[in-house]
Design a protein around this motif. Sequence first.
Motif, PDB file in Angstrom:
ATOM      1  N   VAL A  48       0.854  -1.194   0.000  1.00 47.46           N
ATOM      2  CA  VAL A  48       0.000   0.000   0.000  1.00 47.46           C
ATOM      3  C   VAL A  48       0.891   1.246   0.000  1.00 47.46           C
ATOM      4  O   VAL A  48       1.611   1.487   0.979  1.00 47.46           O
ATOM      5  CB  VAL A  48      -0.946   0.023   1.209  1.00 47.46           C
ATOM      6  CG1 VAL A  48      -1.864   1.244   1.148  1.00 47.46           C
ATOM      7  CG2 VAL A  48      -1.765  -1.260   1.266  1.00 47.46           C
ATOM      8  N   PRO A  49       0.868   2.041  -1.073  1.00 53.40           N
ATOM      9  CA  PRO A  49       1.792   3.164  -1.193  1.00 53.40           C
ATOM     10  C   PRO A  49       1.735   4.161  -0.035  1.00 53.40           C
ATOM     11  O   PRO A  49       2.784   4.592   0.460  1.00 53.40           O
ATOM     12  CB  PRO A  49       1.368   3.834  -2.511  1.00 53.40           C
ATOM     13  CG  PRO A  49       0.795   2.708  -3.324  1.00 53.40           C
ATOM     14  CD  PRO A  49       0.094   1.839  -2.332  1.00 53.40           C
ATOM     15  N   ASN A  50       0.540   4.541   0.424  1.00 56.44           N
ATOM     16  CA  ASN A  50       0.491   5.554   1.479  1.00 56.44           C
ATOM     17  C   ASN A  50       1.029   5.014   2.796  1.00 56.44           C
ATOM     18  O   ASN A  50       1.572   5.754   3.623  1.00 56.44           O
ATOM     19  CB  ASN A  50      -0.931   6.098   1.653  1.00 56.44           C
ATOM     20  CG  ASN A  50      -1.897   5.093   2.221  1.00 56.44           C
ATOM     21  OD1 ASN A  50      -2.156   4.076   1.586  1.00 56.44           O
ATOM     22  ND2 ASN A  50      -2.450   5.360   3.385  1.00 56.44           N
ATOM     23  N   ARG A  51       0.917   3.706   3.013  1.00 57.03           N
ATOM     24  CA  ARG A  51       1.514   3.118   4.220  1.00 57.03           C
ATOM     25  C   ARG A  51       3.042   3.194   4.146  1.00 57.03           C
ATOM     26  O   ARG A  51       3.712   3.451   5.150  1.00 57.03           O
ATOM     27  CB  ARG A  51       1.065   1.660   4.372  1.00 57.03           C
ATOM     28  CG  ARG A  51      -0.364   1.481   4.828  1.00 57.03           C
ATOM     29  CD  ARG A  51      -0.651   0.028   5.129  1.00 57.03           C
ATOM     30  NE  ARG A  51      -1.957  -0.154   5.734  1.00 57.03           N
ATOM     31  CZ  ARG A  51      -2.373  -1.278   6.290  1.00 57.03           C
ATOM     32  NH1 ARG A  51      -1.578  -2.348   6.290  1.00 57.03           N
ATOM     33  NH2 ARG A  51      -3.573  -1.367   6.830  1.00 57.03           N
ATOM     34  N   ALA A  85       0.695 -12.604   6.316  1.00 57.87           N
ATOM     35  CA  ALA A  85       0.411 -13.232   5.027  1.00 57.87           C
ATOM     36  C   ALA A  85       1.402 -14.373   4.801  1.00 57.87           C
ATOM     37  O   ALA A  85       2.600 -14.218   5.051  1.00 57.87           O
ATOM     38  CB  ALA A  85       0.539 -12.211   3.906  1.00 57.87           C
ATOM     39  N   PRO A  86       0.939 -15.526   4.300  1.00 61.61           N
ATOM     40  CA  PRO A  86       1.850 -16.653   4.070  1.00 61.61           C
ATOM     41  C   PRO A  86       3.037 -16.289   3.185  1.00 61.61           C
ATOM     42  O   PRO A  86       4.133 -16.816   3.375  1.00 61.61           O
ATOM     43  CB  PRO A  86       0.948 -17.691   3.392  1.00 61.61           C
ATOM     44  CG  PRO A  86      -0.431 -17.372   3.879  1.00 61.61           C
ATOM     45  CD  PRO A  86      -0.465 -15.872   4.007  1.00 61.61           C
ATOM     46  N   ALA A  87       2.822 -15.376   2.227  1.00 62.97           N
ATOM     47  CA  ALA A  87       3.913 -14.982   1.333  1.00 62.97           C
ATOM     48  C   ALA A  87       5.067 -14.348   2.093  1.00 62.97           C
ATOM     49  O   ALA A  87       6.222 -14.424   1.657  1.00 62.97           O
ATOM     50  CB  ALA A  87       3.395 -14.010   0.274  1.00 62.97           C
ATOM     51  N   VAL A  88       4.770 -13.725   3.224  1.00 63.43           N
ATOM     52  CA  VAL A  88       5.828 -13.104   4.024  1.00 63.43           C
ATOM     53  C   VAL A  88       6.780 -14.167   4.560  1.00 63.43           C
ATOM     54  O   VAL A  88       8.012 -14.024   4.488  1.00 63.43           O
ATOM     55  CB  VAL A  88       5.230 -12.288   5.184  1.00 63.43           C
ATOM     56  CG1 VAL A  88       6.316 -11.875   6.176  1.00 63.43           C
ATOM     57  CG2 VAL A  88       4.510 -11.060   4.640  1.00 63.43           C
ATOM     58  N   ASP A  99      14.422   3.610   6.788  1.00 61.31           N
ATOM     59  CA  ASP A  99      15.485   4.063   5.895  1.00 61.31           C
ATOM     60  C   ASP A  99      15.156   3.819   4.434  1.00 61.31           C
ATOM     61  O   ASP A  99      15.665   4.508   3.547  1.00 61.31           O
ATOM     62  CB  ASP A  99      16.789   3.342   6.248  1.00 61.31           C
ATOM     63  CG  ASP A  99      17.255   3.681   7.655  1.00 61.31           C
ATOM     64  OD1 ASP A  99      17.696   4.816   7.881  1.00 61.31           O
ATOM     65  OD2 ASP A  99      17.133   2.805   8.535  1.00 61.31           O
ATOM     66  N   ALA A 100      14.300   2.829   4.170  1.00 60.46           N
ATOM     67  CA  ALA A 100      13.899   2.521   2.794  1.00 60.46           C
ATOM     68  C   ALA A 100      12.623   1.710   2.840  1.00 60.46           C
ATOM     69  O   ALA A 100      12.278   1.112   3.871  1.00 60.46           O
ATOM     70  CB  ALA A 100      14.997   1.740   2.074  1.00 60.46           C
ATOM     71  N   VAL A 101      11.913   1.686   1.730  1.00 58.12           N
ATOM     72  CA  VAL A 101      10.688   0.894   1.639  1.00 58.12           C
ATOM     73  C   VAL A 101      10.687   0.106   0.335  1.00 58.12           C
ATOM     74  O   VAL A 101      11.357   0.483  -0.637  1.00 58.12           O
ATOM     75  CB  VAL A 101       9.416   1.776   1.713  1.00 58.12           C
ATOM     76  CG1 VAL A 101       9.319   2.470   3.068  1.00 58.12           C
ATOM     77  CG2 VAL A 101       9.380   2.797   0.576  1.00 58.12           C
ATOM     78  N   ILE A 102       9.928  -0.990   0.348  1.00 59.19           N
ATOM     79  CA  ILE A 102       9.776  -1.830  -0.838  1.00 59.19           C
ATOM     80  C   ILE A 102       8.296  -2.110  -1.043  1.00 59.19           C
ATOM     81  O   ILE A 102       7.620  -2.581  -0.115  1.00 59.19           O
ATOM     82  CB  ILE A 102      10.530  -3.166  -0.694  1.00 59.19           C
ATOM     83  CG1 ILE A 102      12.022  -2.932  -0.486  1.00 59.19           C
ATOM     84  CG2 ILE A 102      10.289  -4.060  -1.911  1.00 59.19           C
ATOM     85  CD1 ILE A 102      12.805  -4.209  -0.160  1.00 59.19           C
ATOM     86  N   ASN A 103       7.802  -1.805  -2.220  1.00 59.87           N
ATOM     87  CA  ASN A 103       6.434  -2.165  -2.576  1.00 59.87           C
ATOM     88  C   ASN A 103       6.487  -3.543  -3.226  1.00 59.87           C
ATOM     89  O   ASN A 103       6.879  -3.676  -4.391  1.00 59.87           O
ATOM     90  CB  ASN A 103       5.812  -1.138  -3.520  1.00 59.87           C
ATOM     91  CG  ASN A 103       4.336  -1.381  -3.754  1.00 59.87           C
ATOM     92  OD1 ASN A 103       3.875  -2.519  -3.743  1.00 59.87           O
ATOM     93  ND2 ASN A 103       3.578  -0.309  -3.962  1.00 59.87           N
ATOM     94  N   SER A 104       6.084  -4.564  -2.477  1.00 62.70           N
ATOM     95  CA  SER A 104       6.229  -5.932  -2.971  1.00 62.70           C
ATOM     96  C   SER A 104       5.246  -6.265  -4.086  1.00 62.70           C
ATOM     97  O   SER A 104       5.358  -7.322  -4.715  1.00 62.70           O
ATOM     98  CB  SER A 104       6.055  -6.928  -1.820  1.00 62.70           C
ATOM     99  OG  SER A 104       4.823  -6.750  -1.166  1.00 62.70           O
ATOM    100  N   ALA A 105       4.299  -5.352  -4.356  1.00 63.19           N
ATOM    101  CA  ALA A 105       3.362  -5.578  -5.462  1.00 63.19           C
ATOM    102  C   ALA A 105       4.023  -5.368  -6.807  1.00 63.19           C
ATOM    103  O   ALA A 105       3.604  -5.958  -7.812  1.00 63.19           O
ATOM    104  CB  ALA A 105       2.149  -4.662  -5.329  1.00 63.19           C
ATOM    105  N   ASP A 106       5.062  -4.529  -6.827  1.00 64.97           N
ATOM    106  CA  ASP A 106       5.692  -4.262  -8.124  1.00 64.97           C
ATOM    107  C   ASP A 106       7.224  -4.253  -8.070  1.00 64.97           C
ATOM    108  O   ASP A 106       7.877  -3.846  -9.019  1.00 64.97           O
ATOM    109  CB  ASP A 106       5.178  -2.932  -8.697  1.00 64.97           C
ATOM    110  CG  ASP A 106       5.318  -1.778  -7.731  1.00 64.97           C
ATOM    111  OD1 ASP A 106       6.252  -1.779  -6.904  1.00 64.97           O
ATOM    112  OD2 ASP A 106       4.479  -0.850  -7.805  1.00 64.97           O
TER     113      ASP A 106
END
Length: 339
Positions: A184-187, A240-243, A197-204
């Motif tokens: 979720v981008p806003n999160r 989430a199981p994917a985590v 320090d950094a973020v990763i959007n695992s959707a893309d």
Amino acid sequence: MKSVVITGPGTTEVLEVEQPTAGPSDVLVKMKACGICGSDHMYTTYGGIPPRQGATPLGHEPAGEVVEVGSEVTGAKVGDHVVINVMATVDGLLGSGGAQGGFSDVIVLKDARAGVQFRVIPDEIPWEVAALNEPMAVARHATNRTGSKPGDKIVVFGAGPIGLGAVLGFKARGAGHVVVVDIVPNRLEKALLIGADAVINSADEDVFARLVELHGTAAPVVGVRGERPDSDVYLDAAGAPAVIATATSAAKQGATLGIVAVHKKPVEIDFGALLTTELTVVLSMGYPTEIFEVTDDIIANWRKCELIISDRIPFDRVQEALALAATPGAAEKVVVTFP
């Protein structure tokens, strides 16, 4: 007075109940704010918390104002602003199967002791921020359970309230670099504002590749196949199981995986593939010692903590607030406020 009570599976009602009174050893607290936790929806779905089926008062993230102090109580006076240790209430866990809940006009702290059932906080801390004390304690216990060390490279999955609280907790423990993963981008934007320090959007984005880019490649170890990110600690605050699949496939030798999220279904793990990594898995529940440890951090960093709150809804619309919080993706952190 009014109090929110589970009256059956999937059903809550705002009932008129008798207002509690304070005895010589008690403190009476007028509620000023109470956060909504995911477990509130779970309790409601089940119809209560055994053995209190069908009669469970809700609300376990409270903050309030002292309105009466028993003659035998020390460390509190009328008008004090307090946060509450809901695991220490002597008539059962407040809002989690006990006799009272935080979604009430007033609660009584029986056999009240400063530093055990309650702690006084400065008046300038907004009520809704003070109500974050309980979930922030959950997050802090999770970070403590991982045993992270100063300089460690951390990966937090899930940028909800607990994940964001964990960012603050890991930073307080001296983490060298904290990455937050969410879809979720806003999160993710909030995570950066709070101190990630950094973020990763695992959707893309490819999480594995980005972690190698951010944390480098771990030193090769006999028996551990392929390159692994040089991340020291992974925390699952998403559920989430994917985590679990991502963290275990990425874990270098000697890494730690902490789990604070609630998994509603069994998760498959290939222990044969993990054996040579000597991965340490720790689980986290509640806050045995952390409930007031986080209070000082909230006082010092309340403007950052305030970013965690997405919605403030008055108590006269509490049913709307509960419905909003129970709707996936509709809100991040809902806090009910009282006049």
